[in-house]
Design a protein around this motif. Structure first.
Motif, PDB file in Angstrom:
ATOM      1  N   GLY A  72     -15.155  -8.183   6.845  1.00  0.00           N
ATOM      2  CA  GLY A  72     -14.116  -8.935   7.539  1.00  0.00           C
ATOM      3  C   GLY A  72     -13.246  -8.054   8.426  1.00  0.00           C
ATOM      4  O   GLY A  72     -12.286  -8.537   9.020  1.00  0.00           O
ATOM      5  N   GLN A  91     -25.282 -10.468   3.871  1.00  0.00           N
ATOM      6  CA  GLN A  91     -23.949 -10.982   3.589  1.00  0.00           C
ATOM      7  C   GLN A  91     -23.925 -11.731   2.261  1.00  0.00           C
ATOM      8  O   GLN A  91     -24.947 -12.275   1.842  1.00  0.00           O
ATOM      9  CB  GLN A  91     -23.521 -11.975   4.701  1.00  0.00           C
ATOM     10  CG  GLN A  91     -23.023 -11.285   5.956  1.00  0.00           C
ATOM     11  CD  GLN A  91     -24.163 -10.655   6.760  1.00  0.00           C
ATOM     12  OE1 GLN A  91     -25.190 -11.293   6.983  1.00  0.00           O
ATOM     13  NE2 GLN A  91     -24.003  -9.418   7.193  1.00  0.00           N
ATOM     14  N   GLU A 104     -18.381 -20.426   6.310  1.00  0.00           N
ATOM     15  CA  GLU A 104     -17.898 -19.902   7.602  1.00  0.00           C
ATOM     16  C   GLU A 104     -17.699 -18.390   7.542  1.00  0.00           C
ATOM     17  O   GLU A 104     -17.947 -17.687   8.510  1.00  0.00           O
ATOM     18  CB  GLU A 104     -16.613 -20.615   8.041  1.00  0.00           C
ATOM     19  CG  GLU A 104     -16.820 -22.083   8.382  1.00  0.00           C
ATOM     20  CD  GLU A 104     -18.044 -22.346   9.265  1.00  0.00           C
ATOM     21  OE1 GLU A 104     -18.193 -21.675  10.301  1.00  0.00           O
ATOM     22  OE2 GLU A 104     -18.862 -23.221   8.909  1.00  0.00           O
ATOM     23  N   ASP A 105     -17.246 -17.873   6.365  1.00  0.00           N
ATOM     24  CA  ASP A 105     -17.119 -16.415   6.207  1.00  0.00           C
ATOM     25  C   ASP A 105     -18.486 -15.758   6.419  1.00  0.00           C
ATOM     26  O   ASP A 105     -18.608 -14.763   7.142  1.00  0.00           O
ATOM     27  CB  ASP A 105     -16.662 -16.040   4.779  1.00  0.00           C
ATOM     28  CG  ASP A 105     -15.211 -16.364   4.506  1.00  0.00           C
ATOM     29  OD1 ASP A 105     -14.422 -16.418   5.460  1.00  0.00           O
ATOM     30  OD2 ASP A 105     -14.868 -16.570   3.314  1.00  0.00           O
ATOM     31  N   ARG A 108     -19.490 -15.789  10.023  1.00  0.00           N
ATOM     32  CA  ARG A 108     -18.649 -14.874  10.807  1.00  0.00           C
ATOM     33  C   ARG A 108     -19.040 -13.424  10.526  1.00  0.00           C
ATOM     34  O   ARG A 108     -19.185 -12.622  11.441  1.00  0.00           O
ATOM     35  CB  ARG A 108     -17.168 -15.123  10.461  1.00  0.00           C
ATOM     36  CG  ARG A 108     -16.165 -14.246  11.207  1.00  0.00           C
ATOM     37  CD  ARG A 108     -14.743 -14.790  11.032  1.00  0.00           C
ATOM     38  NE  ARG A 108     -14.436 -15.099   9.639  1.00  0.00           N
ATOM     39  CZ  ARG A 108     -13.977 -14.225   8.741  1.00  0.00           C
ATOM     40  NH1 ARG A 108     -13.769 -12.979   9.100  1.00  0.00           N
ATOM     41  NH2 ARG A 108     -13.726 -14.594   7.498  1.00  0.00           N
ATOM     42  N   THR A 111     -22.578 -12.714  12.160  1.00  0.00           N
ATOM     43  CA  THR A 111     -22.598 -12.670  13.624  1.00  0.00           C
ATOM     44  C   THR A 111     -21.788 -11.473  14.141  1.00  0.00           C
ATOM     45  O   THR A 111     -22.170 -10.841  15.127  1.00  0.00           O
ATOM     46  CB  THR A 111     -22.056 -13.988  14.236  1.00  0.00           C
ATOM     47  OG1 THR A 111     -20.751 -14.249  13.717  1.00  0.00           O
ATOM     48  CG2 THR A 111     -22.961 -15.161  13.913  1.00  0.00           C
ATOM     49  N   THR A 112     -20.697 -11.143  13.436  1.00  0.00           N
ATOM     50  CA  THR A 112     -19.884  -9.989  13.864  1.00  0.00           C
ATOM     51  C   THR A 112     -20.687  -8.696  13.725  1.00  0.00           C
ATOM     52  O   THR A 112     -20.635  -7.819  14.598  1.00  0.00           O
ATOM     53  CB  THR A 112     -18.584  -9.909  13.020  1.00  0.00           C
ATOM     54  OG1 THR A 112     -17.892 -11.150  13.139  1.00  0.00           O
ATOM     55  CG2 THR A 112     -17.682  -8.782  13.492  1.00  0.00           C
ATOM     56  N   ASP A 115     -22.991  -8.565  16.657  1.00  0.00           N
ATOM     57  CA  ASP A 115     -22.260  -8.278  17.907  1.00  0.00           C
ATOM     58  C   ASP A 115     -21.930  -6.786  17.997  1.00  0.00           C
ATOM     59  O   ASP A 115     -22.139  -6.146  19.033  1.00  0.00           O
ATOM     60  CB  ASP A 115     -20.932  -9.056  17.944  1.00  0.00           C
ATOM     61  CG  ASP A 115     -21.136 -10.554  18.145  1.00  0.00           C
ATOM     62  OD1 ASP A 115     -22.245 -10.944  18.568  1.00  0.00           O
ATOM     63  OD2 ASP A 115     -20.197 -11.316  17.863  1.00  0.00           O
ATOM     64  N   THR A 145     -26.396 -21.504   6.742  1.00  0.00           N
ATOM     65  CA  THR A 145     -25.599 -20.414   7.324  1.00  0.00           C
ATOM     66  C   THR A 145     -26.521 -19.364   7.943  1.00  0.00           C
ATOM     67  O   THR A 145     -26.242 -18.812   9.000  1.00  0.00           O
ATOM     68  CB  THR A 145     -24.746 -19.734   6.232  1.00  0.00           C
ATOM     69  OG1 THR A 145     -25.588 -19.448   5.113  1.00  0.00           O
ATOM     70  CG2 THR A 145     -23.597 -20.629   5.790  1.00  0.00           C
ATOM     71  N   HIS A 152     -27.913 -16.682  16.318  1.00  0.00           N
ATOM     72  CA  HIS A 152     -26.956 -15.848  17.069  1.00  0.00           C
ATOM     73  C   HIS A 152     -27.615 -14.513  17.457  1.00  0.00           C
ATOM     74  O   HIS A 152     -27.486 -14.053  18.595  1.00  0.00           O
ATOM     75  CB  HIS A 152     -25.707 -15.606  16.207  1.00  0.00           C
ATOM     76  CG  HIS A 152     -24.638 -14.830  16.897  1.00  0.00           C
ATOM     77  ND1 HIS A 152     -23.716 -15.412  17.740  1.00  0.00           N
ATOM     78  CD2 HIS A 152     -24.357 -13.498  16.893  1.00  0.00           C
ATOM     79  CE1 HIS A 152     -22.912 -14.472  18.223  1.00  0.00           C
ATOM     80  NE2 HIS A 152     -23.282 -13.300  17.722  1.00  0.00           N
TER      81      HIS A 152
END
Ligand SMILES: NC(=O)c1ccc[n+]([C@@H]2O[C@H](COP(=O)([O-])OP(=O)(O)OC[C@H]3O[C@@H](n4cnc5c(N)ncnc54)[C@H](OP(=O)(O)O)[C@@H]3O)[C@@H](O)[C@H]2O)c1
Length: 316
Positions: A72, A91, A104-105, A108, A111-112, A115, A145, A152
């Motif tokens: 996070g 994850q 959603e965590d 996120r 995908t983070t 990225d 998920t 992504h």
């Protein structure tokens, strides 16, 4: 999705000279991947939440660099990925026992990671998804998920491989399966086949993938080491345990009461069963363990624990 039919040769493997960052290295998959990469000679950097914790210290003792970070916290990912050639991404999931993350965590986080791997110039991202994931949603939010993270990653156009592991063999000897009472319960019917993989082998496959990017970048590999019906599982377990074990699907009342479990049981007769091409996989990754070989090897201690009389309530 089955793998393509390609042979693996030592000559095709890249020299393990760079750094691979492993996420979740204090857990099952990441731990297995870190050990396999280390054994292949990679410099392994594990992102850990608690560098002073016993699992992080064991990693350090095994020659694995540990760096503090959190999925996070994008800044910690950026720092960890700096100068790395590869990243193994896994994850936590809301469907796991005792989960503290939301769907959603997970999305996120996944995908983070992708990225930042892209921005950092990482040459090869290996994302661990799940066997049940495909081109269409399953309708179970905590499984879908991973479809979102896969999509992504593909959209970014970065050099990546997606692994889709089957159900872990470790799950079949979890304390709440009833083995201590001579029983084994899971999602599928007694004669429905279900694919499984040893966690150890996820690490070995990931290491092979990092070792041969020219072969694996751009591919999605559904991976499994065995396919077993409920009756097969009980037969293997009984032989390894030296005592009778009877299989039954999880109780109907439980499946009716727990909506998500009920939906998973429905999927167990379909895509949760897995569709990995076992013959091709065994030719490509000859180390893949069958369930009986796993029970006699890496799984022996877990089986022994599960057979010990306990008071866990579970599904019994
Ligand atoms: N069970 C199956 O049959 C199966 C099959 C296919 C796919 N999967 C998928 O496998 C995944 C779980 O993998 P696993 O079993 O290897 O996990 P695990 O053993 O539960 O370990 C989770 C790892 O993630 C780390 N972690 C958790 N939250 C974090 C955060 N905020 N920042 C950094 N690290 C964090 C944990 O670190 P700490 O030590 O700090 O907690 C730990 O290292 C799930 O997505 C699940 O859906 C499972």
């Amino acid at each position: 999705m089955p793998t393509e039919n390609t042979d693996s040769t030592d000559e095709s493997r890249t020299a393990a000279t760079g750094t691979v960052v492993v996420l979740g290295a204090t857990g099952q998959q990441g731990g297995s991947v870190a050990a396999a990469l280390r054994a292949d000679g990679w410099n392994v950097r594990a992102l850990v939440r608690d560098p002073a914790g016993s699992r992080a210290r064991s990693l350090a003792a095994a020659g694995i660099e540990t760096v503090p970070g959190d999925l996070g916290d994008p800044g910690s990912l950026r720092a960890a990925f700096s100068g790395a050639q590869g990243v193994f991404s896994v994850q936590p999931n809301a469907g796991q026992a005792g989960a503290v993350v939301s769907n959603e965590d997970e999305v996120r986080f996944g995908t983070t990671v992708a990225d930042i791997a892209g921005e950092s110039g990482v040459a090869h991202l290996v994302y661990s998804s799940a066997g049940v994931v495909g081109a269409t949603p399953t309708g179970v939010a905590h499984l879908d998920t991973k479809m979102r993270v896969e999509s992504h990653i593909r959209g970014l156009g970065i050099a990546a491989t997606v692994l889709r592991p089957a159900t872990f063999m470790e799950l079949l000897v979890a304390p709440d399966t009833g083995l201590d009472r001579g029983r084994m319960s899971f999602l599928m019917g007694p004669d429905q086949s279900h694919q499984v993989i040893a966690v150890r082998d996820i690490g070995r496959v990931a290491a092979a993938v990092f070792g041969a990017p020219e072969r694996y970048v751009g591919r999605t590999l559904e991976i499994a080491g065995d396919a077993l019906t409920g009756e097969d599982m009980a037969r293997h377990l009984a032989r390894a345990a030296g005592r009778p074990i009877r299989y039954s699907r999880l109780p109907e009342a439980l499946l009716a009461r727990e909506e998500t479990l009920g939906r998973l049981a429905e999927l167990a007769g379909g895509r949760l069963a897995g569709s990995a091409d076992l013959d091709t996989l065994r030719a490509e990754f000859p180390f893949l363990l069958s369930f009986d070989r796993w029970l006699a090897g890496p799984g022996a201690g877990l089986l022994e624990e599960a057979l010990r009389p306990g008071d866990a309530g579970g599904h019994r």
